[in-house]
Design an enzyme around this catalytic site. Structure first.
Site, PDB file in Angstrom:
ATOM      1  N   GLY A  45       0.845  -1.182   0.000  1.00 12.30           N
ATOM      2  CA  GLY A  45       0.000   0.000   0.000  1.00 12.30           C
ATOM      3  C   GLY A  45       0.877   1.227   0.000  1.00 12.30           C
ATOM      4  O   GLY A  45       2.045   1.178   0.393  1.00 12.30           O
ATOM      5  N   GLN A  50       2.977   9.909   1.571  1.00 13.07           N
ATOM      6  CA  GLN A  50       4.275   9.239   1.528  1.00 13.07           C
ATOM      7  C   GLN A  50       5.096   9.626   0.298  1.00 13.07           C
ATOM      8  O   GLN A  50       6.290   9.326   0.243  1.00 13.07           O
ATOM      9  CB  GLN A  50       4.096   7.718   1.566  1.00 13.07           C
ATOM     10  CG  GLN A  50       3.569   7.211   2.891  1.00 13.07           C
ATOM     11  CD  GLN A  50       3.409   5.715   2.864  1.00 13.07           C
ATOM     12  OE1 GLN A  50       2.387   5.196   2.421  1.00 13.07           O
ATOM     13  NE2 GLN A  50       4.426   5.006   3.326  1.00 13.07           N
ATOM     14  N   CYS A  98       6.418  -0.278   7.296  1.00 17.50           N
ATOM     15  CA  CYS A  98       6.007   0.875   6.504  1.00 17.50           C
ATOM     16  C   CYS A  98       7.180   1.348   5.655  1.00 17.50           C
ATOM     17  O   CYS A  98       8.312   1.424   6.150  1.00 17.50           O
ATOM     18  CB  CYS A  98       5.535   1.988   7.442  1.00 17.50           C
ATOM     19  SG  CYS A  98       4.975   3.477   6.608  1.00 17.50           S
ATOM     20  N   HIS A 140      -4.007   0.910   7.937  1.00 18.66           N
ATOM     21  CA  HIS A 140      -2.616   1.382   7.932  1.00 18.66           C
ATOM     22  C   HIS A 140      -2.457   2.543   6.946  1.00 18.66           C
ATOM     23  O   HIS A 140      -1.895   3.586   7.293  1.00 18.66           O
ATOM     24  CB  HIS A 140      -1.668   0.235   7.562  1.00 18.66           C
ATOM     25  CG  HIS A 140      -0.236   0.645   7.494  1.00 18.66           C
ATOM     26  ND1 HIS A 140       0.666   0.334   8.485  1.00 18.66           N
ATOM     27  CD2 HIS A 140       0.451   1.357   6.563  1.00 18.66           C
ATOM     28  CE1 HIS A 140       1.857   0.845   8.156  1.00 18.66           C
ATOM     29  NE2 HIS A 140       1.739   1.459   6.986  1.00 18.66           N
TER      30      HIS A 140
END
Length: 190
Positions: A45, A50, A98, A140
């Site tokens: 994902g 980000q 992550c 998340h």
């Protein structure tokens, strides 16, 4: 286009992302770029913050782990203007990682069921319920839109133990197989 990933400590990861409208410039290309960047970085994902864009978009593709989690086969979606309406079910622990926090994995408790509203890449509205692993992945990525990182959800003791590792990441003391943007570095707009 493959974007660099913004890493822990950068202020954009702590902003609450804003909704967009269907005329957002280059929306289709941005969604394609999010998927391409996610695949290049070997993620499941990726949220727009980000890659340095504080807007409410994230993409998911659970196919890479569908051997272990058959329910994720073909689970590939873009979520635009996503808003979780409800979280229910028992809290379940699972280890998460992550792309914005390279090489750090920790156990996180999340609810097992969610109800979420969003638009897809064709600007069709959805009001859906997800559970299990799908709900976890969505939560998340959704947290990124709210300025929350998975490390915010670990126990107070683990937070203290992670402090030095997170500080090192924020200073660029890590290795990643993808390009990154460190805190203090300017985010180039494409």
């Amino acid at each position: 286009m493959i974007y660099p990933i913004v890493v822990y400590g950068h202020s954009i990861l702590r902003k609450v992302a804003v909704d967009i409208d269907k005329d957002y410039p280059g929306l289709k290309q941005l969604i394609d770029d999010l998927f391409e960047t996610m695949y290049k970085s070997e993620g499941m994902g990726l949220a727009a913050p980000q890659i340095g864009k504080s807007i409410r978009i994230f993409v998911i593709d659970g196919t890479p782990i569908s051997d272990e989690e058959p329910g994720l086969a073909g689970f590939k979606k873009a979520f635009i203007n996503a808003h979780i309406i409800e979280k229910t079910g028992e809290l379940k622990p699972m280890t998460e990682g992550c792309l914005s926090i390279p090489h750090l994995r920790e156990e996180v408790n999340r609810e097992s069921h969610i109800r979420i509203t969003y638009y897809d890449e064709n600007w069709e509205f959805h009001d859906e319920v997800f559970d299990g692993y799908k709900a976890r992945i969505i939560q998340h990525e959704y947290d990124h839109l709210e300025g929350i990182l998975f490390t915010d959800k670990v126990s107070p003791l683990r937070k203290r133990l992670l402090k030095n590792k997170l500080f090192a990441i924020s200073k660029g003391r890590f290795e990643a197989d993808y390009k990154t943007i460190l805190p203090g570095q300017r985010i180039k707009s494409a």
